[in-house]
Scaffold this motif. Sequence first.
Motif, PDB file in Angstrom:
ATOM      1  N   VAL A 136       0.821  -1.204   0.000  1.00 42.79           N
ATOM      2  CA  VAL A 136       0.000   0.000   0.000  1.00 42.79           C
ATOM      3  C   VAL A 136       0.858   1.258   0.000  1.00 42.79           C
ATOM      4  CG1 VAL A 136      -1.750   1.299   1.281  1.00 42.79           C
ATOM      5  CG2 VAL A 136      -1.901  -1.189   1.146  1.00 42.79           C
ATOM      6  N   VAL A 137       1.965   1.247   0.723  1.00 48.06           N
ATOM      7  CA  VAL A 137       2.820   2.434   0.820  1.00 48.06           C
ATOM      8  C   VAL A 137       3.396   2.803  -0.545  1.00 48.06           C
ATOM      9  CG1 VAL A 137       4.936   3.382   1.821  1.00 48.06           C
ATOM     10  CG2 VAL A 137       3.391   2.039   3.242  1.00 48.06           C
TER      11      VAL A 137
ATOM     12  N   VAL B 194      -8.271   6.730   6.519  1.00 49.26           N
ATOM     13  CA  VAL B 194      -7.079   6.096   7.092  1.00 49.26           C
ATOM     14  C   VAL B 194      -5.829   6.769   6.540  1.00 49.26           C
ATOM     15  CG1 VAL B 194      -5.751   3.956   7.217  1.00 49.26           C
ATOM     16  CG2 VAL B 194      -8.249   3.895   7.438  1.00 49.26           C
ATOM     17  N   GLU B 195      -4.931   7.144   7.426  1.00 47.39           N
ATOM     18  CA  GLU B 195      -3.682   7.795   7.035  1.00 47.39           C
ATOM     19  C   GLU B 195      -2.520   6.820   7.188  1.00 47.39           C
ATOM     20  OE1 GLU B 195      -2.976  10.900   6.022  1.00 47.39           O
ATOM     21  OE2 GLU B 195      -4.923  11.894   6.247  1.00 47.39           O
ATOM     22  N   LEU B 196      -1.616   6.817   6.233  1.00 40.96           N
ATOM     23  CA  LEU B 196      -0.398   6.023   6.367  1.00 40.96           C
ATOM     24  C   LEU B 196       0.534   6.686   7.373  1.00 40.96           C
ATOM     25  CD1 LEU B 196       0.472   5.066   2.673  1.00 40.96           C
ATOM     26  CD2 LEU B 196      -0.574   3.622   4.422  1.00 40.96           C
ATOM     27  N   ASP B 197       1.236   5.862   8.111  1.00 39.87           N
ATOM     28  CA  ASP B 197       2.179   6.382   9.105  1.00 39.87           C
ATOM     29  C   ASP B 197       3.503   6.712   8.420  1.00 39.87           C
ATOM     30  OD1 ASP B 197       3.354   7.144  11.461  1.00 39.87           O
ATOM     31  OD2 ASP B 197       3.766   5.098  12.137  1.00 39.87           O
ATOM     32  N   VAL B 198       3.446   7.701   7.541  1.00 38.77           N
ATOM     33  CA  VAL B 198       4.629   8.140   6.792  1.00 38.77           C
ATOM     34  C   VAL B 198       4.807   9.636   7.035  1.00 38.77           C
ATOM     35  CG1 VAL B 198       5.698   8.375   4.524  1.00 38.77           C
ATOM     36  CG2 VAL B 198       4.273   6.379   5.024  1.00 38.77           C
ATOM     37  N   ARG B 199       5.801   9.985   7.805  1.00 34.97           N
ATOM     38  CA  ARG B 199       6.038  11.394   8.095  1.00 34.97           C
ATOM     39  C   ARG B 199       6.639  12.092   6.888  1.00 34.97           C
ATOM     40  NH1 ARG B 199       9.290  12.404  13.488  1.00 34.97           N
ATOM     41  NH2 ARG B 199       8.758  14.522  12.849  1.00 34.97           N
ATOM     42  N   GLU B 200       6.331  13.351   6.712  1.00 33.18           N
ATOM     43  CA  GLU B 200       6.891  14.120   5.608  1.00 33.18           C
ATOM     44  C   GLU B 200       8.394  14.295   5.811  1.00 33.18           C
ATOM     45  OE1 GLU B 200       4.943  17.749   4.762  1.00 33.18           O
ATOM     46  OE2 GLU B 200       2.925  16.892   4.803  1.00 33.18           O
ATOM     47  N   ALA B 201       9.117  14.297   4.698  1.00 36.25           N
ATOM     48  CA  ALA B 201      10.560  14.509   4.769  1.00 36.25           C
ATOM     49  C   ALA B 201      10.847  15.898   5.327  1.00 36.25           C
ATOM     50  CB  ALA B 201      11.182  14.347   3.386  1.00 36.25           C
ATOM     51  N   ARG B 202      11.970  16.052   6.013  1.00 32.69           N
ATOM     52  CA  ARG B 202      12.280  17.311   6.691  1.00 32.69           C
ATOM     53  C   ARG B 202      13.787  17.445   6.861  1.00 32.69           C
ATOM     54  NH1 ARG B 202      10.833  13.203   9.522  1.00 32.69           N
ATOM     55  NH2 ARG B 202      11.799  12.645  11.506  1.00 32.69           N
ATOM     56  N   ILE B 203      14.196  18.612   7.291  1.00 33.35           N
ATOM     57  CA  ILE B 203      15.599  18.869   7.588  1.00 33.35           C
ATOM     58  C   ILE B 203      15.784  18.919   9.091  1.00 33.35           C
ATOM     59  CG2 ILE B 203      17.483  20.538   7.410  1.00 33.35           C
ATOM     60  CD1 ILE B 203      16.349  21.387   4.718  1.00 33.35           C
ATOM     61  N   GLU B 204      16.708  18.119   9.572  1.00 32.74           N
ATOM     62  CA  GLU B 204      17.040  18.113  10.990  1.00 32.74           C
ATOM     63  C   GLU B 204      18.555  18.131  11.146  1.00 32.74           C
ATOM     64  OE1 GLU B 204      15.333  14.884  13.115  1.00 32.74           O
ATOM     65  OE2 GLU B 204      13.248  15.537  12.825  1.00 32.74           O
TER      66      GLU B 204
ATOM     67  N   GLY C 120      14.061  11.343   5.974  1.00 31.81           N
ATOM     68  CA  GLY C 120      12.888  10.918   5.225  1.00 31.81           C
ATOM     69  C   GLY C 120      12.517   9.480   5.495  1.00 31.81           C
ATOM     70  N   PHE C 121      11.725   8.927   4.579  1.00 34.15           N
ATOM     71  CA  PHE C 121      11.158   7.586   4.726  1.00 34.15           C
ATOM     72  C   PHE C 121      11.499   6.795   3.473  1.00 34.15           C
ATOM     73  CE2 PHE C 121       7.762   4.445   4.365  1.00 34.15           C
ATOM     74  CZ  PHE C 121       7.634   3.986   5.670  1.00 34.15           C
ATOM     75  N   ILE C 122      11.986   5.565   3.631  1.00 32.15           N
ATOM     76  CA  ILE C 122      12.264   4.711   2.478  1.00 32.15           C
ATOM     77  C   ILE C 122      10.951   4.110   1.988  1.00 32.15           C
ATOM     78  CG2 ILE C 122      13.396   2.619   1.654  1.00 32.15           C
ATOM     79  CD1 ILE C 122      15.662   3.191   3.592  1.00 32.15           C
ATOM     80  N   ILE C 123      10.579   4.474   0.766  1.00 35.14           N
ATOM     81  CA  ILE C 123       9.334   3.978   0.181  1.00 35.14           C
ATOM     82  C   ILE C 123       9.510   2.564  -0.344  1.00 35.14           C
ATOM     83  CG2 ILE C 123       7.603   4.354  -1.609  1.00 35.14           C
ATOM     84  CD1 ILE C 123       7.538   6.507   0.522  1.00 35.14           C
ATOM     85  N   ARG C 124      10.551   2.355  -1.107  1.00 36.40           N
ATOM     86  CA  ARG C 124      10.780   1.040  -1.691  1.00 36.40           C
ATOM     87  C   ARG C 124      12.181   0.956  -2.248  1.00 36.40           C
ATOM     88  NH1 ARG C 124       9.303   0.879  -7.776  1.00 36.40           N
ATOM     89  NH2 ARG C 124       9.242   3.073  -8.358  1.00 36.40           N
ATOM     90  N   ILE C 125      12.601  -0.235  -2.602  1.00 35.37           N
ATOM     91  CA  ILE C 125      13.850  -0.472  -3.342  1.00 35.37           C
ATOM     92  C   ILE C 125      13.437  -1.088  -4.667  1.00 35.37           C
ATOM     93  CG2 ILE C 125      16.048  -1.689  -3.390  1.00 35.37           C
ATOM     94  CD1 ILE C 125      16.011  -1.680  -0.335  1.00 35.37           C
TER      95      ILE C 125
END
Length: 222
Positions: free
Chosen positions: A67-68, A180-190, A196-201
């Motif tokens: 789904v992601v 329903v929301e996916l538990d995927v936080r938006e990419a950001r600068i820290e 960020g979040f790895i979606i897929r390979i």
Amino acid sequence: LQALRRYLPVSQNRLEKDDIDGYPEEILFPKDLEYRPVGKFDEDLSAAMQKMSEIETLTNSVPSFDVVTGAYLLAEGCQIFPKGTVFCCVVDPGVGTERSCIAVAAKTGHIFVGPDNGLLSLAARQYGVEEMRQCTNTELWRIETVSKTFQGRDIFGPVSASLASGIPFEKVEPILEKIVELDVREARIEHNSAVGFIIRIDEYGNVVTNITAQLCANLGIM
């Protein structure tokens, strides 16, 4: 030709005389047979062909049950389509359960129809929500019996087609306040780094993330 007949479906082969014995000479149906065209887009053939040419497949490469990845590809890919485009979205490992069938009208004019499992949530977040509704109006569903396991064919497809043909969005039926929301936080600068979040390979070994080019540019990486 006679040799080729063995490869035809059995129903197309002629019965031999011995096979006919015992079968009634006439078969009566209790009511008139009604012809029902399958996938008929328009009474006019030219118009139907034109409508078929307007149907595009965004992708069939989403891994099964992922789904992601489906949500990410939908959010990224739909931006090239014009206002008014209706997306029929099916990545649905929860088919047959209590999960809802939903439609989301975005502020960009795009409409998304699919399961309420997070698949539409990234597109909704990226393009903004104008209105959300649950697909409960059975008049927009497939005429025949609705399957528990093929709701892409029986519900999402017909509802999408109805909306694309001009049926008002409110006909889908009741308004939804949230999906329903996916538990995927938006990419950001820290700390001067991109997080960020790895979606897929992908099949080439590339690691696909939700870190945008703009975020990298802000860090001076590009």
